[in-house]
Design an enzyme around this catalytic site. Structure first.
Site, PDB file in Angstrom:
ATOM      1  N   ASN A   9      23.719  22.090  -8.258  1.00 46.77           N
ATOM      2  CA  ASN A   9      22.555  23.150  -7.975  1.00 46.77           C
ATOM      3  C   ASN A   9      21.586  22.815  -8.349  1.00 46.77           C
ATOM      4  OD1 ASN A   9      21.080  25.374  -8.078  1.00 46.77           O
ATOM      5  ND2 ASN A   9      21.954  26.527  -9.787  1.00 46.77           N
ATOM      6  N   TRP A  10      21.094  21.725  -7.749  1.00 43.87           N
ATOM      7  CA  TRP A  10      19.181  21.244  -8.275  1.00 43.87           C
ATOM      8  C   TRP A  10      17.977  21.854  -9.123  1.00 43.87           C
ATOM      9  CZ3 TRP A  10      18.519  17.423  -4.416  1.00 43.87           C
ATOM     10  CH2 TRP A  10      18.611  16.860  -3.785  1.00 43.87           C
ATOM     11  N   LYS A  11      18.889  23.503  -8.950  1.00 42.11           N
ATOM     12  CA  LYS A  11      17.077  24.346  -9.659  1.00 42.11           C
ATOM     13  C   LYS A  11      15.747  23.609  -9.500  1.00 42.11           C
ATOM     14  CE  LYS A  11      21.574  25.300 -13.232  1.00 42.11           C
ATOM     15  NZ  LYS A  11      21.837  26.145 -14.355  1.00 42.11           N
ATOM     16  N   HIS A  98      22.844  33.931  -8.974  1.00 43.04           N
ATOM     17  CA  HIS A  98      23.150  33.765 -10.035  1.00 43.04           C
ATOM     18  C   HIS A  98      22.344  33.937 -10.968  1.00 43.04           C
ATOM     19  CE1 HIS A  98      21.836  30.228 -12.953  1.00 43.04           C
ATOM     20  NE2 HIS A  98      23.258  29.379 -11.982  1.00 43.04           N
ATOM     21  N   GLU A 100      20.049  33.018 -13.427  1.00 40.37           N
ATOM     22  CA  GLU A 100      19.299  32.827 -13.912  1.00 40.37           C
ATOM     23  C   GLU A 100      18.492  33.780 -12.951  1.00 40.37           C
ATOM     24  OE1 GLU A 100      19.362  28.671 -13.044  1.00 40.37           O
ATOM     25  OE2 GLU A 100      20.452  28.408 -15.499  1.00 40.37           O
ATOM     26  N   GLU A 170      30.593  31.455 -13.733  1.00 42.67           N
ATOM     27  CA  GLU A 170      29.658  30.340 -14.637  1.00 42.67           C
ATOM     28  C   GLU A 170      29.807  31.743 -15.821  1.00 42.67           C
ATOM     29  OE1 GLU A 170      27.977  28.023 -12.270  1.00 42.67           O
ATOM     30  OE2 GLU A 170      26.814  29.158 -12.445  1.00 42.67           O
ATOM     31  N   GLY A 176      24.370  25.011 -18.914  1.00 47.78           N
ATOM     32  CA  GLY A 176      23.435  23.982 -19.565  1.00 47.78           C
ATOM     33  C   GLY A 176      23.360  24.494 -21.088  1.00 47.78           C
ATOM     34  N   SER A 216      28.201  23.537 -17.318  1.00 47.18           N
ATOM     35  CA  SER A 216      28.518  22.929 -17.956  1.00 47.18           C
ATOM     36  C   SER A 216      29.670  21.910 -17.839  1.00 47.18           C
ATOM     37  CB  SER A 216      28.804  22.881 -20.044  1.00 47.18           C
ATOM     38  OG  SER A 216      27.766  23.322 -20.335  1.00 47.18           O
ATOM     39  N   GLY A 237      25.280  22.217 -12.569  1.00 47.20           N
ATOM     40  CA  GLY A 237      23.679  22.601 -12.524  1.00 47.20           C
ATOM     41  C   GLY A 237      23.304  20.686 -12.870  1.00 47.20           C
ATOM     42  N   GLY A 238      22.935  20.171 -14.456  1.00 49.56           N
ATOM     43  CA  GLY A 238      22.920  18.913 -15.542  1.00 49.56           C
ATOM     44  C   GLY A 238      23.151  17.923 -14.649  1.00 49.56           C
TER      45      GLY A 238
HETATM   46  P1  PGA Z   1      25.138  23.877 -16.121  1.00 52.46           P
HETATM   47  O1  PGA Z   1      24.654  24.774 -14.964  1.00 52.46           O
HETATM   48  O2  PGA Z   1      25.748  22.271 -15.347  1.00 52.46           O
HETATM   49  O3  PGA Z   1      24.106  22.728 -16.246  1.00 52.46           O
HETATM   50  O4  PGA Z   1      25.602  24.434 -16.859  1.00 52.46           O
HETATM   51  C1  PGA Z   1      25.534  25.285 -14.222  1.00 52.46           C
HETATM   52  C2  PGA Z   1      24.754  25.926 -12.957  1.00 52.46           C
HETATM   53  O5  PGA Z   1      24.013  27.128 -13.590  1.00 52.46           O
HETATM   54  O6  PGA Z   1      24.971  26.257 -11.755  1.00 52.46           O
END
Ligand code: PGA
Length: 253
Positions: A9-11, A98, A100, A170, A176, A216, A237-238
């Site tokens: 997930n590149w956000k 998600h 967010e 998640e 993050g 993470s 994510g990251g």
């Molecule tokens: P993260 O994000 O790996 O940076 O913790 C995961 C996500 O939000 O899908």
């Protein structure tokens, strides 16, 4: 057997040029280094979907996801993107719910249900996200919290519709933050999720549903997480923004 999936997930990251470089690097590493039956998914921002998808077309392991979709089919919804549009540029999966989006865009359970319906109606596969905030975990209310998230958006789907769904657990406190759920915490929640799904849908559908862990996840902890019986992969994510890290996570299976 259920699919093993690693999704990036590149956000809201990367420019067009950077996105193309990143996906080319990932594509090459997957071609050269990944064997076996693994579904690799990249979810770039909307404007890059088509170009990113084209660069992975010759690679059967690679698939394209969007990070969001409108619940509406078409019409006067300025700024929105429909499932039909996503499909027309080669998208196969859509991340829905998600944390967010739930938090910053106030997407509630009913809206998420409509997004699930709109996605499945176009033959796309939702990656439905759930997960509790820290205060719910500290209050030992995390199972009930996640159970409600599942029930309130998924339970209205038919068995056939549910067959298309991937679930991602998640925990918000792990996203993050560098603080990962332990493999035991992930396994017990994934087993709980599967049990809840088996109450809403038939047992076979629940057994076959891929449940991904997100929060993470990195090359150092992926192997341990993915070795759990109910952890069928990750939503990253990251670490998905660095080709080497993402490829190493894929190779953790
Ligand atoms: P993260 O994000 O790996 O940076 O913790 C995961 C996500 O939000 O899908």
């Amino acid at each position: 057997m259920r699919k093993r999936i690693v999704a990036g997930n590149w956000k809201m990251n990367k420019t067009y040029e950077e996105a193309l470089s990143l996906v080319s690097e990932i594509d090459n590493m997957v071609k050269d280094e990944v064997t076996g039956d693994i579904t690799v998914i990249v979810a770039p921002p909307f404007p890059f979907l088509q170009s990113v998808g084209k660069l992975t077309q010759g690679n059967d392991l690679m698939h394209l996801a969007a990070q969001n979709v409108s619940e509406h089919e078409s019409g006067a919804y300025t700024g929105e993107v429909s499932a039909t549009m996503l499909k027309s540029v080669g998208t196969e999966y859509v991340i829905i719910g998600h944390s967010e989006r739930r938090m910053y865009h106030h997407e509630d359970a009913q809206t998420l249900y409509k997004k699930l319906k709109a996605t499945i109606a176009q033959g796309l596969k939702p990656i439905f996200c759930c997960g509790e905030p820290l205060e719910e975990r500290d209050a030992e209310n995390h199972f009930e919290y996640v159970g409600k998230q599942l029930h309130n958006s998924l339970s209205y789907l038919s068995n056939e519709e549910f067959d298309q769904v991937v679930v991602a657990y998640e925990p918000i406190w792990a996203i993050g933050t560098g603080r990962t759920a332990s493999s035991q915490q992930a396994q017990e929640m994934h087993a709980y999720i599967r049990e809840q799904l088996s109450k809403m849908f038939d047992a076979e559908a629940a057994f076959n549903c891929s449940i991904l862990y997100g929060g993470s996840c990195n090359p150092g902890n992926a192997k341990e997480l993915f070795s759990q019986p109910d952890v069928d992969g990750g939503l990253i994510g990251g670490a998905s923004l660095k080709s080497r890290d993402f490829a190493d996570i894929i190779k953790s299976f």
